[in-house]
Scaffold this active site. Structure first.
Site, PDB file in Angstrom:
ATOM      1  N   SER A  76      -2.846  -7.789   3.318  1.00  0.00           N
ATOM      2  CA  SER A  76      -3.054  -7.527   4.748  1.00  0.00           C
ATOM      3  C   SER A  76      -3.433  -8.809   5.476  1.00  0.00           C
ATOM      4  O   SER A  76      -3.000  -9.034   6.612  1.00  0.00           O
ATOM      5  CB  SER A  76      -4.172  -6.503   4.933  1.00  0.00           C
ATOM      6  OG  SER A  76      -3.805  -5.278   4.364  1.00  0.00           O
ATOM      7  N   ARG A  92      -2.270  -6.024  -8.263  1.00  0.00           N
ATOM      8  CA  ARG A  92      -1.265  -7.079  -8.084  1.00  0.00           C
ATOM      9  C   ARG A  92      -1.437  -8.082  -9.233  1.00  0.00           C
ATOM     10  O   ARG A  92      -1.249  -7.730 -10.381  1.00  0.00           O
ATOM     11  CB  ARG A  92      -1.430  -7.741  -6.712  1.00  0.00           C
ATOM     12  CG  ARG A  92      -1.048  -6.814  -5.560  1.00  0.00           C
ATOM     13  CD  ARG A  92      -1.466  -7.378  -4.232  1.00  0.00           C
ATOM     14  NE  ARG A  92      -2.912  -7.557  -4.207  1.00  0.00           N
ATOM     15  CZ  ARG A  92      -3.619  -7.924  -3.138  1.00  0.00           C
ATOM     16  NH1 ARG A  92      -3.001  -8.177  -2.014  1.00  0.00           N
ATOM     17  NH2 ARG A  92      -4.918  -8.051  -3.191  1.00  0.00           N
ATOM     18  N   LYS A 151     -15.712  -7.483   3.936  1.00  0.00           N
ATOM     19  CA  LYS A 151     -14.599  -7.808   4.843  1.00  0.00           C
ATOM     20  C   LYS A 151     -14.959  -7.487   6.287  1.00  0.00           C
ATOM     21  O   LYS A 151     -15.567  -6.446   6.547  1.00  0.00           O
ATOM     22  CB  LYS A 151     -13.353  -6.981   4.484  1.00  0.00           C
ATOM     23  CG  LYS A 151     -12.610  -7.469   3.276  1.00  0.00           C
ATOM     24  CD  LYS A 151     -11.344  -6.645   3.067  1.00  0.00           C
ATOM     25  CE  LYS A 151     -10.662  -7.012   1.753  1.00  0.00           C
ATOM     26  NZ  LYS A 151      -9.608  -6.047   1.406  1.00  0.00           N
ATOM     27  N   HIS A 205       0.841  -1.210   0.000  1.00  0.00           N
ATOM     28  CA  HIS A 205       0.000   0.000   0.000  1.00  0.00           C
ATOM     29  C   HIS A 205       0.872   1.253   0.000  1.00  0.00           C
ATOM     30  O   HIS A 205       0.609   2.215  -0.723  1.00  0.00           O
ATOM     31  CB  HIS A 205      -0.859   0.061   1.279  1.00  0.00           C
ATOM     32  CG  HIS A 205      -1.868  -1.028   1.416  1.00  0.00           C
ATOM     33  ND1 HIS A 205      -1.983  -1.802   2.539  1.00  0.00           N
ATOM     34  CD2 HIS A 205      -2.832  -1.458   0.568  1.00  0.00           C
ATOM     35  CE1 HIS A 205      -2.984  -2.658   2.397  1.00  0.00           C
ATOM     36  NE2 HIS A 205      -3.506  -2.478   1.200  1.00  0.00           N
TER      37      HIS A 205
END
Ligand code: PNS
Length: 161
Positions: A130, A92, A43, A19
């Site tokens: 994360s 990514r 999430k 990040h």
């Protein structure tokens, strides 16, 4: 002249070196960058929004044109509120693409004045996430390669609690 503002939104649960690389690169492209700690309905975050904001703030003290906020509403509305013209996201692997593309198109529908720009992640952060950081830290593993040194201990302590 109108200031060029970009948003770097995310869950940041917690912020990683990946990040931070995107935030740093965005800060070189725009006059002002606002890192937006936002809610992702799919999430369940481990860190509270205020904790996520504090962790990011600790990592960006060298970036004078970057600020960090927590916003609970729609990102497109926040962009309109602050007059941001861009949303910056890191990409990514190809697996990110479908989800990011869907968000970009939705945000464009909600706020036609904001463009989503994708930055390719640095090769070393390709598989960094994360959730991986939380998993490794919770099992006592070394997270030094994944998160900035300045918040490493904070994350370890918090996950131990
Ligand atoms: O790091 P993440 O979880 O991939 O980031 C996703 C995030 C938080 C940027 C996204 O869920 C978001 O923008 N949430 C704010 C609410 C919103 O605007 N939802 C519609 C997105 S199309």
């Amino acid at each position: 002249m109108k200031e060029n503002i970009a948003l770097c939104p995310g869950s940041f649960d917690p912020v990683t070196k990946g990040h931070l690389d995107i935030i740093t690169r965005a800060s070189k492209m725009f006059q002002k960058v606002i890192v937006v700690v936002a809610s992702n309905s799919s999430k369940n975050c481990f860190f509270k929004p205020e904790e996520r904001v504090e962790l990011i703030k600790k990592c960006i003290t060298n970036l004078s044109n970057v600020e960090v906020v927590h916003y609970d509403g729609l990102l497109a509305d926040y962009a309109a509120e602050v007059g941001a013209t861009a949303i910056i996201k890191g990409l990514r692997a190809m697996s990110d693409f479908e989800y990011e593309f869907q968000m970009a198109l939705t945000n464009k529908k909600l706020n036609p004045n904001v463009e989503t720009l994708f930055l390719t992640t640095a090769a070393e952060n390709m598989y960094l996430s994360s959730s991986m950081v939380k998993q490794i830290a919770s099992m006592g593993g070394d997270i030094e390669s994944f998160v900035p040194q300045v918040i490493m201990q904070d994350i370890i302590e918090r996950i131990k609690k």
